[in-house]
Design a protein around this motif. Structure first.
Motif, PDB file in Angstrom:
ATOM      1  N   PRO A   1      -7.786   2.013 -10.752  1.00 23.72           N
ATOM      2  CA  PRO A   1      -8.371   1.954  -9.407  1.00 23.72           C
ATOM      3  C   PRO A   1      -7.943   0.723  -8.609  1.00 23.72           C
ATOM      4  CG  PRO A   1     -10.025   2.677 -10.978  1.00 23.72           C
ATOM      5  CD  PRO A   1      -8.807   2.296 -11.786  1.00 23.72           C
ATOM      6  N   ALA A   2      -7.796  -0.423  -9.293  1.00 24.30           N
ATOM      7  CA  ALA A   2      -7.386  -1.644  -8.584  1.00 24.30           C
ATOM      8  C   ALA A   2      -5.977  -1.509  -8.025  1.00 24.30           C
ATOM      9  CB  ALA A   2      -7.468  -2.849  -9.517  1.00 24.30           C
ATOM     10  N   VAL A   3      -5.108  -0.824  -8.762  1.00 23.82           N
ATOM     11  CA  VAL A   3      -3.737  -0.589  -8.294  1.00 23.82           C
ATOM     12  C   VAL A   3      -3.748   0.340  -7.092  1.00 23.82           C
ATOM     13  CG1 VAL A   3      -1.503   0.410  -8.906  1.00 23.82           C
ATOM     14  CG2 VAL A   3      -2.739  -1.000 -10.571  1.00 23.82           C
ATOM     15  N   ALA A   4      -4.507   1.421  -7.189  1.00 25.60           N
ATOM     16  CA  ALA A   4      -4.586   2.386  -6.089  1.00 25.60           C
ATOM     17  C   ALA A   4      -5.153   1.734  -4.832  1.00 25.60           C
ATOM     18  CB  ALA A   4      -5.452   3.575  -6.509  1.00 25.60           C
ATOM     19  N   GLN A   5      -6.193   0.921  -5.006  1.00 22.75           N
ATOM     20  CA  GLN A   5      -6.808   0.250  -3.857  1.00 22.75           C
ATOM     21  C   GLN A   5      -5.821  -0.692  -3.180  1.00 22.75           C
ATOM     22  OE1 GLN A   5     -10.468  -1.767  -4.807  1.00 22.75           O
ATOM     23  NE2 GLN A   5     -10.656  -2.709  -2.782  1.00 22.75           N
ATOM     24  N   ALA A   6      -5.052  -1.416  -3.963  1.00 21.32           N
ATOM     25  CA  ALA A   6      -4.066  -2.344  -3.404  1.00 21.32           C
ATOM     26  C   ALA A   6      -2.996  -1.613  -2.598  1.00 21.32           C
ATOM     27  CB  ALA A   6      -3.425  -3.170  -4.515  1.00 21.32           C
ATOM     28  N   ILE A   7      -2.622  -0.421  -3.039  1.00 22.62           N
ATOM     29  CA  ILE A   7      -1.616   0.362  -2.312  1.00 22.62           C
ATOM     30  C   ILE A   7      -2.111   0.656  -0.901  1.00 22.62           C
ATOM     31  CG2 ILE A   7      -0.489   2.625  -2.209  1.00 22.62           C
ATOM     32  CD1 ILE A   7      -0.369   2.529  -5.293  1.00 22.62           C
ATOM     33  N   ARG A   8      -3.385   1.012  -0.781  1.00 23.77           N
ATOM     34  CA  ARG A   8      -3.935   1.266   0.558  1.00 23.77           C
ATOM     35  C   ARG A   8      -4.085  -0.033   1.347  1.00 23.77           C
ATOM     36  NH1 ARG A   8      -9.040   0.634   1.853  1.00 23.77           N
ATOM     37  NH2 ARG A   8      -9.762   0.947  -0.292  1.00 23.77           N
ATOM     38  N   GLU A   9      -4.557  -1.075   0.680  1.00 28.33           N
ATOM     39  CA  GLU A   9      -4.915  -2.298   1.389  1.00 28.33           C
ATOM     40  C   GLU A   9      -3.713  -3.109   1.842  1.00 28.33           C
ATOM     41  OE1 GLU A   9      -9.319  -3.415  -0.421  1.00 28.33           O
ATOM     42  OE2 GLU A   9      -7.539  -4.280  -1.370  1.00 28.33           O
ATOM     43  N   HIS A  10      -2.536  -2.857   1.275  1.00 29.77           N
ATOM     44  CA  HIS A  10      -1.411  -3.724   1.640  1.00 29.77           C
ATOM     45  C   HIS A  10      -1.027  -3.583   3.102  1.00 29.77           C
ATOM     46  CE1 HIS A  10       1.549  -0.379   1.501  1.00 29.77           C
ATOM     47  NE2 HIS A  10       2.325  -1.212   2.179  1.00 29.77           N
ATOM     48  N   TYR A  11      -1.418  -2.484   3.750  1.00 26.93           N
ATOM     49  CA  TYR A  11      -1.144  -2.325   5.176  1.00 26.93           C
ATOM     50  C   TYR A  11      -2.117  -3.124   6.042  1.00 26.93           C
ATOM     51  CZ  TYR A  11       2.106   1.558   4.358  1.00 26.93           C
ATOM     52  OH  TYR A  11       3.185   2.311   3.983  1.00 26.93           O
ATOM     53  N   GLU A  12      -3.236  -3.514   5.490  1.00 28.53           N
ATOM     54  CA  GLU A  12      -4.294  -4.131   6.290  1.00 28.53           C
ATOM     55  C   GLU A  12      -3.996  -5.592   6.575  1.00 28.53           C
ATOM     56  OE1 GLU A  12      -7.914  -1.273   4.586  1.00 28.53           O
ATOM     57  OE2 GLU A  12      -7.700  -3.341   3.893  1.00 28.53           O
ATOM     58  N   PRO A  13      -4.445  -6.112   7.741  1.00 28.44           N
ATOM     59  CA  PRO A  13      -5.086  -5.383   8.832  1.00 28.44           C
ATOM     60  C   PRO A  13      -4.041  -4.621   9.653  1.00 28.44           C
ATOM     61  CG  PRO A  13      -4.871  -7.673   9.456  1.00 28.44           C
ATOM     62  CD  PRO A  13      -4.366  -7.570   8.041  1.00 28.44           C
ATOM     63  N   VAL A  14      -4.415  -3.431  10.113  1.00 28.91           N
ATOM     64  CA  VAL A  14      -3.466  -2.609  10.862  1.00 28.91           C
ATOM     65  C   VAL A  14      -3.511  -2.920  12.359  1.00 28.91           C
ATOM     66  CG1 VAL A  14      -3.482  -0.746   9.186  1.00 28.91           C
ATOM     67  CG2 VAL A  14      -5.154  -0.728  11.036  1.00 28.91           C
ATOM     68  N   SER A  15      -4.431  -3.783  12.767  1.00 27.64           N
ATOM     69  CA  SER A  15      -4.504  -4.236  14.158  1.00 27.64           C
ATOM     70  C   SER A  15      -4.955  -5.682  14.147  1.00 27.64           C
ATOM     71  CB  SER A  15      -5.475  -3.374  14.963  1.00 27.64           C
ATOM     72  OG  SER A  15      -6.789  -3.477  14.437  1.00 27.64           O
ATOM     73  N   ALA A  16      -4.939  -6.322  15.307  1.00 32.95           N
ATOM     74  CA  ALA A  16      -5.236  -7.753  15.378  1.00 32.95           C
ATOM     75  C   ALA A  16      -6.591  -8.094  14.765  1.00 32.95           C
ATOM     76  CB  ALA A  16      -5.183  -8.222  16.836  1.00 32.95           C
ATOM     77  N   GLU A  17      -7.589  -7.271  14.998  1.00 31.55           N
ATOM     78  CA  GLU A  17      -8.919  -7.531  14.451  1.00 31.55           C
ATOM     79  C   GLU A  17      -9.340  -6.443  13.474  1.00 31.55           C
ATOM     80  OE1 GLU A  17     -10.458 -10.321  14.904  1.00 31.55           O
ATOM     81  OE2 GLU A  17      -8.925 -11.029  16.299  1.00 31.55           O
ATOM     82  N   GLY A  18      -8.369  -5.752  12.871  1.00 33.25           N
ATOM     83  CA  GLY A  18      -8.664  -4.676  11.943  1.00 33.25           C
ATOM     84  C   GLY A  18      -9.246  -5.165  10.630  1.00 33.25           C
ATOM     85  N   GLN A  19      -9.688  -4.207   9.826  1.00 32.62           N
ATOM     86  CA  GLN A  19     -10.294  -4.520   8.528  1.00 32.62           C
ATOM     87  C   GLN A  19      -9.306  -5.217   7.613  1.00 32.62           C
ATOM     88  OE1 GLN A  19     -12.717  -1.448   6.597  1.00 32.62           O
ATOM     89  NE2 GLN A  19     -11.667  -1.883   4.668  1.00 32.62           N
ATOM     90  N   LEU A  20      -9.810  -6.195   6.839  1.00 34.53           N
ATOM     91  CA  LEU A  20      -8.985  -6.954   5.903  1.00 34.53           C
ATOM     92  C   LEU A  20      -9.097  -6.365   4.496  1.00 34.53           C
ATOM     93  CD1 LEU A  20      -9.918 -10.574   7.059  1.00 34.53           C
ATOM     94  CD2 LEU A  20      -7.849  -9.297   7.615  1.00 34.53           C
ATOM     95  N   PRO A  21      -8.109  -6.630   3.645  1.00 37.03           N
ATOM     96  CA  PRO A  21      -8.199  -6.177   2.246  1.00 37.03           C
ATOM     97  C   PRO A  21      -9.464  -6.717   1.582  1.00 37.03           C
ATOM     98  CG  PRO A  21      -5.988  -6.968   2.730  1.00 37.03           C
ATOM     99  CD  PRO A  21      -6.834  -7.330   3.912  1.00 37.03           C
ATOM    100  N   GLN A  22     -10.093  -5.875   0.786  1.00 34.77           N
ATOM    101  CA  GLN A  22     -11.335  -6.270   0.123  1.00 34.77           C
ATOM    102  C   GLN A  22     -11.096  -6.775  -1.303  1.00 34.77           C
ATOM    103  OE1 GLN A  22     -14.431  -6.208   1.891  1.00 34.77           O
ATOM    104  NE2 GLN A  22     -12.803  -6.026   3.414  1.00 34.77           N
ATOM    105  N   SER A  23      -9.942  -6.500  -1.868  1.00 34.74           N
ATOM    106  CA  SER A  23      -9.660  -6.929  -3.243  1.00 34.74           C
ATOM    107  C   SER A  23      -8.644  -8.068  -3.251  1.00 34.74           C
ATOM    108  CB  SER A  23      -9.113  -5.757  -4.065  1.00 34.74           C
ATOM    109  OG  SER A  23      -7.809  -5.394  -3.627  1.00 34.74           O
ATOM    110  N   ASN A  24      -8.707  -8.885  -4.295  1.00 29.15           N
ATOM    111  CA  ASN A  24      -7.733  -9.971  -4.445  1.00 29.15           C
ATOM    112  C   ASN A  24      -6.317  -9.421  -4.572  1.00 29.15           C
ATOM    113  OD1 ASN A  24      -9.632 -12.016  -4.350  1.00 29.15           O
ATOM    114  ND2 ASN A  24      -9.927 -12.065  -6.569  1.00 29.15           N
ATOM    115  N   VAL A  25      -6.161  -8.360  -5.362  1.00 26.82           N
ATOM    116  CA  VAL A  25      -4.835  -7.786  -5.586  1.00 26.82           C
ATOM    117  C   VAL A  25      -4.282  -7.233  -4.270  1.00 26.82           C
ATOM    118  CG1 VAL A  25      -3.535  -6.015  -6.829  1.00 26.82           C
ATOM    119  CG2 VAL A  25      -5.368  -7.267  -7.988  1.00 26.82           C
ATOM    120  N   GLY A  26      -5.110  -6.511  -3.526  1.00 27.54           N
ATOM    121  CA  GLY A  26      -4.663  -5.969  -2.244  1.00 27.54           C
ATOM    122  C   GLY A  26      -4.322  -7.056  -1.254  1.00 27.54           C
ATOM    123  N   ALA A  27      -5.102  -8.147  -1.247  1.00 22.14           N
ATOM    124  CA  ALA A  27      -4.853  -9.247  -0.317  1.00 22.14           C
ATOM    125  C   ALA A  27      -3.519  -9.925  -0.612  1.00 22.14           C
ATOM    126  CB  ALA A  27      -5.995 -10.257  -0.394  1.00 22.14           C
TER     127      ALA A  27
END
Length: 696
Positions: A424-450
């Motif tokens: 799950p941590a790997v899958a979450q990071a795959i989604r989160e690596h795009y974040e933030p998708v806008s100037a004030e968009g949501q930030l990655p919630q996991s250390n790995v994704g960040a």
């Protein structure tokens, strides 16, 4: 006596995303025009639909106020000859102002007499002033422009089909292209008809009679209420996406919300796919149960009344079903291959033709991510998850689903990774690596994704800078500014101290060691680009500060610190702000800045040897000992403690300058003293460039 003025620009359908900015622009330009023309008014009411932009100006004054203006002419010695007669210069001046020499007075300016006349200008009547609104129309600009016909070069967002200009009950005549203003407006394209307006204030009600709700705010509220009514009737929950509501509102003139459905079998597709299909492709609002479960229903808004609504519903259901069939097909087909199959296909996908393939990009990112992960203290488990994520994180780009729904990249990566058995941590990071998708968009919630997001974004910045594709002015085709700002936000959110630009040397060495380097030319450019990247990242930190209204001089001092660590810059700014009101702040800053200014000639040296045997007074020794003392723990303590350490040097610095002349004739002594000041300057610059501070 006051007046009401209506201006309506009738157009072919405007793109939905352009409507609101366009009416806002019309209001701003109308306000500016009336203010410039000295015309007072009470308020401007905007109206907008896909086919019209209109403003109703209320409480307009009857005319411009008269003005008396003193106009300065030539000097008296030029205006009169030796006999006191008016010269041609004076006569020409008064003639140009509509006056005579009898109207001349003299005023002294800095001991010199000049000719003045008082020029009276009568205010123009409101009708005469408003004729200039034609220029307001033609001056408007739009993201996309088009021209039509064959006899002119005029461009606008869409062809203008009619113009209304009413001052109370009277038409205000002017021509634009082959159109003349009048009092006739158009109702709904299919339900309405032409309407002649008796007076300007009839506008909103007259259009309502022909199925046009001209007030965008009222139209939006009506849509919202209709959706809520449908939700109550069916015991649904409909989360109204505000961006979608804005778009739908600008697609209709007479809204009628309705509900439709689709086959339950499509609920096996991930919710994100269904919602994207409905929201982004069909402009539908998705429907959930009271418990939050997605239902096989949707809500849409028709531009019309309830007549033949069943046909409209059936048509929308048919279109949605076709799109969901495509989604179902791609979802099933994508699962026929393993992740490695897609990863191998990435070798044939270009990251950029001047840089290399997507596979090469991922390899560089993986190397950088490990270095960053270890620096921020990820656990061994997190580092293992990070390595796996960086090996595969772009695989969904070559899946059929993302090929059809590009906006789902990352989202489908997470979904498929879980289906294929990834952690799950790997899958979450795959989604989160795009974040933030806008100037004030949501930030990655996991250390790995960040960490993966930071590495992915910084590799893009490094490589595009190396390829000389640097953002210039408003030109930023690869969104490098957004990516850099995302890095700033992630680092600050996590509180991580990661001097990326300084670490770029480590990145380059690791890339070479692991055979993931760029071409020799680009590798050489990486080193040359460090300074530009440093400035680029500093600008994004400035942007972060500017969004929070931090004092400009504090921002400049912090961002010009001797560091590429984003979080350190923010810590420095916080420390300086915290001490801004201290009674001794000005004295501390001035003392440290005096040192810094003298050390400028040697500060670029790599080494600052100081020989105590060349000291000629106790003040030199005392300052030397104190700087040695704080240097030993300066890098280990907090920025607040660093400030306190430097502030405590103020009396020693003052005593030093009272007893010591730095720029003496003896070259060895002079250099020794400059080196001593440079050592202190290097410490000060870690806190910021205090010369930027405005202290009083």
């Amino acid at each position: 006596m006051t007046h009401d003025f209506l201006l309506e620009i009738g157009l072919e359908e405007i793109p939905a995303h352009v409507v609101t900015p366009s009416i806002n622009q019309l209001v701003e330009r109308t306000t500016a025009f009336l203010t410039e023309q000295r015309m007072t008014f009470t308020e401007i009411t905007p109206f907008s639909t896909p086919r019209r932009l209109a403003v109703l100006v209320s409480g307009l004054a009857d005319q411009q106020p008269d003005i008396d203006e003193e106009v300065k002419g030539p000097a008296k010695k030029i205006a009169q000859d030796d006999d006191g007669q008016w010269t041609k210069a004076a006569q020409g001046f008064v003639r140009g102002q509509g006056a005579t020499t009898d109207d001349i007075t003299f005023k002294s300016i800095k001991g010199e007499d000049y000719v003045f006349v008082t020029k009276h200008e009568s205010g123009a009547p409101v009708a005469e002033v408003l004729a200039g609104m034609k220029d307001v129309i033609t001056a408007m600009t739009f993201p996309t422009m088009m021209k039509w016909g064959h006899s002119h070069k005029f461009q606008y967002v869409r062809p203008i089909r009619w113009l209304v200009a009413l001052l109370d009950e009277q038409v205000l005549p002017f021509d634009l292209l082959n159109l003349t203003t009048g009092r006739t407006t158009q109702g709904h394209r299919f339900l309405g008809h032409e309407v002649e307006l008796t007076q300007a204030t009839d506008y909103e009600n007259a259009l309502a009679d022909v199925f046009v709700i001209a007030d965008a705010a009222k139209r939006k509220q009506q849509i919202r209420e209709q959706i809520q009514q449908l939700a109550m009737t069916h015991e649904w929950t409909v989360a109204v996406d505000e961006n979608l509501l804005e778009e739908v509102n600008n697609l209709v003139e007479w809204p009628t919300a309705f509900a439709g459905q689709f086959a339950e079998k499509y609920l096996t597709i991930p919710d994100e796919v269904l919602i994207t299909s409905m929201r982004d492709h069909q402009r539908f609002f998705h429907v959930q149960s009271q418990s939050g479960q997605l239902l096989p229903n949707f809500v849409s808004v028709r531009n019309g009344n309830t007549n033949y609504l069943d046909n409209v519903i059936a048509g929308n259901e048919k279109v949605l079903t076709a799109r969901l069939e495509d989604a179902m097909f791609f979802y099933q087909e994508d699962q026929k291959h393993e992740i490695d199959f897609y990863v191998q296909k990435l070798a044939g996908v270009s990251f950029h033709d001047k840089i290399g393939s997507m596979t090469e990009h991922m390899k560089r990112v993986g190397i950088m991510a490990q270095l960053i992960g270890r620096r921020v203290g990820l656990t061994e488990t997190e580092l293992a998850d990070l390595q796996r994520a960086s090996d595969i994180y772009k695989f969904d780009l070559v899946t059929g689903m993302v090929g059809e729904f590009a906006e789902l990249q990352g989202v489908m990566g997470e979904k498929y990774a879980l289906l294929f058995g990834e952690r799950p941590a790997v899958a979450q990071a795959i989604r989160e690596h795009y974040e933030p998708v806008s100037a004030e968009g949501q930030l990655p919630q996991s250390n790995v994704g960040a960490v993966l997001a930071i590495a992915d974004k910084f590799d893009s910045i490094m490589t595009f800078f190396a390829a000389q594709m640097i953002p210039n002015g408003s030109n930023d085709p690869y969104a490098l500014r957004r990516q850099a700002f995302g890095i700033v936000r992630i680092l600050h959110d996590r509180g991580w101290h990661v001097p990326l630009v300084k670490m770029s040397r480590e990145f380059e060495a690791a890339l070479t060691q692991q055979h993931a380097q760029l071409s020799p030319e680009l590798m050489a450019n990486l080193a040359d680009g460090r300074t530009k990247i440093q400035q680029f990242m500093q600008d994004r930190v400035r942007q972060w500060f500017s969004n929070r209204n931090i004092r400009h001089d504090i921002v400049e001092a912090a961002t010009n610190a001797d560091t590429s660590d984003v979080e350190t810059m923010m810590d420095d700014a916080a420390v300086l702000l915290n001490h801004l009101q201290d009674g001794d702040f000005k004295d501390v800053v001035e003392a440290l800045n005096r040192v810094t200014r003298l050390a400028q000639s040697v500060i670029k040296q790599t080494d600052f040897p100081v020989d105590p045997s060349l000291f000629e007074n106790d003040a030199e020794q005392h300052l030397y000992d104190a700087v040695n003392d704080i240097s030993g723990h300066f890098d280990q303590q907090s920025r607040e403690d660093n400030y306190q350490s430097l502030a405590q040097l103020r009396p020693l610095i003052n005593a030093y300058f009272e007893a010591t002349m730095v720029m003496v004739d003896d070259a060895a002594v002079r250099q020794n003293r400059l080196n001593q000041l440079a050592r202190l300057t290097k410490l000060t610059l870690q806190l910021g460039d205090l010369n930027q501070l405005v202290v009083k």
